[in-house]
Write a protein that holds these residues in place. Sequence first.
Motif, PDB file in Angstrom:
ATOM      1  N   ALA A   1       0.943  -0.921   0.084  1.00  0.00           N
ATOM      2  CA  ALA A   1      -0.106  -0.119  -0.262  1.00  0.00           C
ATOM      3  C   ALA A   1       0.636   1.061   0.132  1.00  0.00           C
ATOM      4  O   ALA A   1       1.597   1.483   0.344  1.00  0.00           O
ATOM      5  N   GLY A   2       0.299   1.826  -0.190  1.00  0.00           N
ATOM      6  CA  GLY A   2       0.717   3.567  -0.088  1.00  0.00           C
ATOM      7  C   GLY A   2       0.351   4.472   0.693  1.00  0.00           C
ATOM      8  O   GLY A   2       0.140   3.712   1.890  1.00  0.00           O
ATOM      9  N   GLY A   3       0.323   5.786   0.606  1.00  0.00           N
ATOM     10  CA  GLY A   3       0.010   6.196   1.421  1.00  0.00           C
ATOM     11  C   GLY A   3       1.602   6.603   2.981  1.00  0.00           C
ATOM     12  O   GLY A   3       2.436   5.751   2.481  1.00  0.00           O
ATOM     13  N   GLY A   4       1.158   7.121   3.906  1.00  0.00           N
ATOM     14  CA  GLY A   4       1.675   7.231   5.253  1.00  0.00           C
ATOM     15  C   GLY A   4       1.887   6.365   5.952  1.00  0.00           C
ATOM     16  O   GLY A   4       3.103   5.731   6.493  1.00  0.00           O
ATOM     17  N   THR A   5       0.791   5.704   5.960  1.00  0.00           N
ATOM     18  CA  THR A   5       1.208   4.281   7.422  1.00  0.00           C
ATOM     19  C   THR A   5       2.055   3.590   7.481  1.00  0.00           C
ATOM     20  O   THR A   5       2.156   3.708   8.205  1.00  0.00           O
ATOM     21  N   PRO A   6       2.375   2.893   6.082  1.00  0.00           N
ATOM     22  CA  PRO A   6       3.149   2.157   5.933  1.00  0.00           C
ATOM     23  C   PRO A   6       4.497   1.986   6.031  1.00  0.00           C
ATOM     24  O   PRO A   6       4.914   0.808   5.947  1.00  0.00           O
TER      25      PRO A   6
ATOM     26  N   GLY B   1      -0.363  -2.546  -4.503  1.00  0.00           N
ATOM     27  CA  GLY B   1      -2.383  -2.063  -4.946  1.00  0.00           C
ATOM     28  C   GLY B   1      -2.279  -1.469  -6.005  1.00  0.00           C
ATOM     29  O   GLY B   1      -3.817  -1.510  -6.291  1.00  0.00           O
ATOM     30  N   ASP B   2      -1.392  -0.018  -5.690  1.00  0.00           N
ATOM     31  CA  ASP B   2      -2.292   1.009  -6.663  1.00  0.00           C
ATOM     32  C   ASP B   2      -0.965   1.680  -6.655  1.00  0.00           C
ATOM     33  O   ASP B   2       0.090   2.157  -6.167  1.00  0.00           O
ATOM     34  N   GLU B   3      -1.144   2.850  -7.188  1.00  0.00           N
ATOM     35  CA  GLU B   3       0.277   3.760  -8.005  1.00  0.00           C
ATOM     36  C   GLU B   3      -0.411   5.316  -7.964  1.00  0.00           C
ATOM     37  O   GLU B   3      -1.436   5.483  -9.406  1.00  0.00           O
ATOM     38  N   ARG B   4      -0.050   5.650  -7.668  1.00  0.00           N
ATOM     39  CA  ARG B   4      -0.256   7.635  -8.361  1.00  0.00           C
ATOM     40  C   ARG B   4       0.948   7.312  -9.629  1.00  0.00           C
ATOM     41  O   ARG B   4       1.017   6.684  -9.568  1.00  0.00           O
ATOM     42  N   TYR B   5      -0.044   8.066 -10.708  1.00  0.00           N
ATOM     43  CA  TYR B   5       0.312   8.499 -12.241  1.00  0.00           C
ATOM     44  C   TYR B   5       2.234   9.478 -12.271  1.00  0.00           C
ATOM     45  O   TYR B   5       1.403  10.591 -12.288  1.00  0.00           O
TER      46      TYR B   5
ATOM     47  N   SER C   1       5.252   9.347  -5.243  1.00  0.00           N
ATOM     48  CA  SER C   1       4.978   7.750  -5.615  1.00  0.00           C
ATOM     49  C   SER C   1       5.656   6.828  -4.845  1.00  0.00           C
ATOM     50  O   SER C   1       5.961   6.479  -3.571  1.00  0.00           O
ATOM     51  N   ASN C   2       4.484   5.762  -4.611  1.00  0.00           N
ATOM     52  CA  ASN C   2       3.912   4.861  -3.835  1.00  0.00           C
ATOM     53  C   ASN C   2       5.729   4.031  -3.996  1.00  0.00           C
ATOM     54  O   ASN C   2       6.009   3.463  -3.302  1.00  0.00           O
ATOM     55  N   GLU C   3       6.407   2.973  -5.428  1.00  0.00           N
ATOM     56  CA  GLU C   3       6.807   2.830  -5.428  1.00  0.00           C
ATOM     57  C   GLU C   3       8.220   3.364  -5.147  1.00  0.00           C
ATOM     58  O   GLU C   3       9.402   2.354  -4.089  1.00  0.00           O
TER      59      GLU C   3
ATOM     60  N   LEU D   1      -3.151  -2.457   2.769  1.00  0.00           N
ATOM     61  CA  LEU D   1      -4.293  -1.673   2.154  1.00  0.00           C
ATOM     62  C   LEU D   1      -4.591  -0.878   3.791  1.00  0.00           C
ATOM     63  O   LEU D   1      -3.854  -0.963   4.790  1.00  0.00           O
ATOM     64  N   GLY D   2      -4.771   0.291   3.124  1.00  0.00           N
ATOM     65  CA  GLY D   2      -5.407   1.421   3.842  1.00  0.00           C
ATOM     66  C   GLY D   2      -6.485   1.936   3.339  1.00  0.00           C
ATOM     67  O   GLY D   2      -6.933   1.721   2.893  1.00  0.00           O
ATOM     68  N   ILE D   3      -7.022   2.410   4.363  1.00  0.00           N
ATOM     69  CA  ILE D   3      -8.148   3.389   4.060  1.00  0.00           C
ATOM     70  C   ILE D   3      -7.938   4.726   3.911  1.00  0.00           C
ATOM     71  O   ILE D   3      -6.998   5.876   4.797  1.00  0.00           O
ATOM     72  N   GLY D   4      -8.346   6.111   3.476  1.00  0.00           N
ATOM     73  CA  GLY D   4      -8.818   7.572   3.090  1.00  0.00           C
ATOM     74  C   GLY D   4      -9.769   7.273   4.382  1.00  0.00           C
ATOM     75  O   GLY D   4     -10.481   6.733   4.515  1.00  0.00           O
TER      76      GLY D   4
ATOM     77  N   GLY E   1     -13.129   7.254   2.786  1.00  0.00           N
ATOM     78  CA  GLY E   1     -13.603   5.250   2.995  1.00  0.00           C
ATOM     79  C   GLY E   1     -12.891   4.658   1.835  1.00  0.00           C
ATOM     80  O   GLY E   1     -12.927   3.422   1.075  1.00  0.00           O
ATOM     81  N   HIS E   2     -12.082   5.551   1.043  1.00  0.00           N
ATOM     82  CA  HIS E   2     -11.279   4.283  -0.499  1.00  0.00           C
ATOM     83  C   HIS E   2     -10.327   3.796   0.183  1.00  0.00           C
ATOM     84  O   HIS E   2      -9.541   3.850   0.996  1.00  0.00           O
ATOM     85  N   THR E   3      -9.528   2.552  -0.741  1.00  0.00           N
ATOM     86  CA  THR E   3      -8.973   1.835  -0.353  1.00  0.00           C
ATOM     87  C   THR E   3      -8.499   1.748  -1.951  1.00  0.00           C
ATOM     88  O   THR E   3      -8.665   1.605  -3.279  1.00  0.00           O
ATOM     89  N   ALA E   4      -6.760   1.726  -1.407  1.00  0.00           N
ATOM     90  CA  ALA E   4      -5.963   1.236  -2.864  1.00  0.00           C
ATOM     91  C   ALA E   4      -6.581   2.827  -3.588  1.00  0.00           C
ATOM     92  O   ALA E   4      -6.416   3.490  -3.045  1.00  0.00           O
ATOM     93  N   SER E   5      -6.499   2.700  -5.059  1.00  0.00           N
ATOM     94  CA  SER E   5      -6.825   3.543  -5.640  1.00  0.00           C
ATOM     95  C   SER E   5      -8.611   3.628  -6.378  1.00  0.00           C
ATOM     96  O   SER E   5      -8.602   4.046  -7.176  1.00  0.00           O
TER      97      SER E   5
ATOM     98  N   SER F   1      -8.444  10.515  11.914  1.00  0.00           N
ATOM     99  CA  SER F   1      -9.681  10.633  10.584  1.00  0.00           C
ATOM    100  C   SER F   1     -10.670   9.925  10.704  1.00  0.00           C
ATOM    101  O   SER F   1     -11.535  10.306   9.321  1.00  0.00           O
ATOM    102  N   LYS F   2     -10.006   8.195  10.358  1.00  0.00           N
ATOM    103  CA  LYS F   2     -10.324   7.483   9.584  1.00  0.00           C
ATOM    104  C   LYS F   2     -12.023   7.072  10.217  1.00  0.00           C
ATOM    105  O   LYS F   2     -12.084   6.303   9.810  1.00  0.00           O
ATOM    106  N   GLN F   3     -11.954   7.573  11.758  1.00  0.00           N
ATOM    107  CA  GLN F   3     -13.434   6.908  12.760  1.00  0.00           C
ATOM    108  C   GLN F   3     -14.885   6.949  11.412  1.00  0.00           C
ATOM    109  O   GLN F   3     -15.517   5.524  11.602  1.00  0.00           O
TER     110      GLN F   3
HETATM  111  C1  6PG Z   1      -2.347   5.585  -1.887  1.00  0.00           C
HETATM  112  C2  6PG Z   1      -2.700   4.781  -0.635  1.00  0.00           C
HETATM  113  C3  6PG Z   1      -4.021   5.232  -0.695  1.00  0.00           C
HETATM  114  C4  6PG Z   1      -3.749   5.008   0.704  1.00  0.00           C
HETATM  115  C5  6PG Z   1      -4.835   5.508   1.837  1.00  0.00           C
HETATM  116  C6  6PG Z   1      -4.428   6.186   3.379  1.00  0.00           C
HETATM  117  O1  6PG Z   1      -1.667   5.691  -2.887  1.00  0.00           O
HETATM  118  O2  6PG Z   1      -2.766   6.985  -1.447  1.00  0.00           O
HETATM  119  O3  6PG Z   1      -2.595   3.228  -1.017  1.00  0.00           O
HETATM  120  O4  6PG Z   1      -5.523   4.342  -0.350  1.00  0.00           O
HETATM  121  O5  6PG Z   1      -3.682   3.548   1.744  1.00  0.00           O
HETATM  122  O6  6PG Z   1      -5.445   6.765   1.286  1.00  0.00           O
HETATM  123  O7  6PG Z   1      -3.574   6.779   3.205  1.00  0.00           O
HETATM  124  P1  6PG Z   1      -2.593   6.409   4.537  1.00  0.00           P
HETATM  125  O8  6PG Z   1      -2.062   6.172   5.283  1.00  0.00           O
HETATM  126  O9  6PG Z   1      -1.838   7.940   4.152  1.00  0.00           O
HETATM  127  O10 6PG Z   1      -4.334   7.220   6.282  1.00  0.00           O
END
Ligand code: 6PG
Length: 242
Positions: A41-46, A68-72, A80-82, A140-143, A146-150, A197-199
């Motif tokens: 997963a991308g984002g900040g949590t992982p 699982g997903d990537e910004r373009y 970049s998640n990569e 995976l994470g969630i925004g 409520g999104h996940t991946a992209s 913020s995810k509640q």
């Molecule tokens: C991405 C992620 C996205 C992420 C969520 C949570 O490319 O941004 O794959 O689905 O998992 O947005 O992001 P945080 O971990 O930063 O809250």
Amino acid sequence: MDRHIQVLPDKGAIIQTALQLILERAQAAIAQRGRFTIALAGGGTPKPLYEALAQQSLPWDKVWIFWGDERYVPPTHPDSNEGMARQAWLNHVPIPAEQIVPMPTDADDPAIAAQRHNQQLLDLFQPPAGTMPSLDLILLGIGDDGHTASLFPHSAALTVSDRLVTVGNKDGQPRITFTAPFINQAATVLFLVAGASKQAALTEIFSDTGDDAVYPARLIRPQGELWWLLDTAAAQGVPSLL
Ligand code: 6PG
């Protein structure tokens, strides 16, 4: 689906629990099938999880890395998640280069990149006709939305069911993403969710009456294990978790 929900004191506890879950599944997959396939997963949590994985001793020559997903954007771009995973983890362990399989982001048309990655995965896994391959573990994470991946709310990607990979769309910005049906083939899906913020999203995701199109993480119902690792800040006030 075998669902596990763990509410942990803080983000550090999420990372340590996730690390153990991943190591256990990696050892088991390698013992049973000779390799471990994981999508990141991308984002900040992982990021701290990837930094912790860089300190582990695994048979890295048996590990295959996907996303699982990537910004373009190019892998050198700060979004970049990569790029994030390579800097935090993959540059520090001897996984063979050909076993790190990023999502391409260099085609003019993101749909071409998605189609190319889809074919790359089919060529690699050679699933029987009409079936999708099963990765050992998908992170995976969630925004907050409520999104996940992209897989973003009300996006066309939510209804794609005949492919492994498609184009996501975040506020007009293209993404490449695994489809929900492909994610659901995984042996283990592991959500890492931290912060107050995810509640609101968690409340809808765990409710019996939430809308999958509005909260796409609801679409994730894997045939294998589904793990939710939440910190108390994220889980607080979520009715089904009280
Ligand atoms: C991405 C992620 C996205 C992420 C969520 C949570 O490319 O941004 O794959 O689905 O998992 O947005 O992001 P945080 O971990 O930063 O809250």
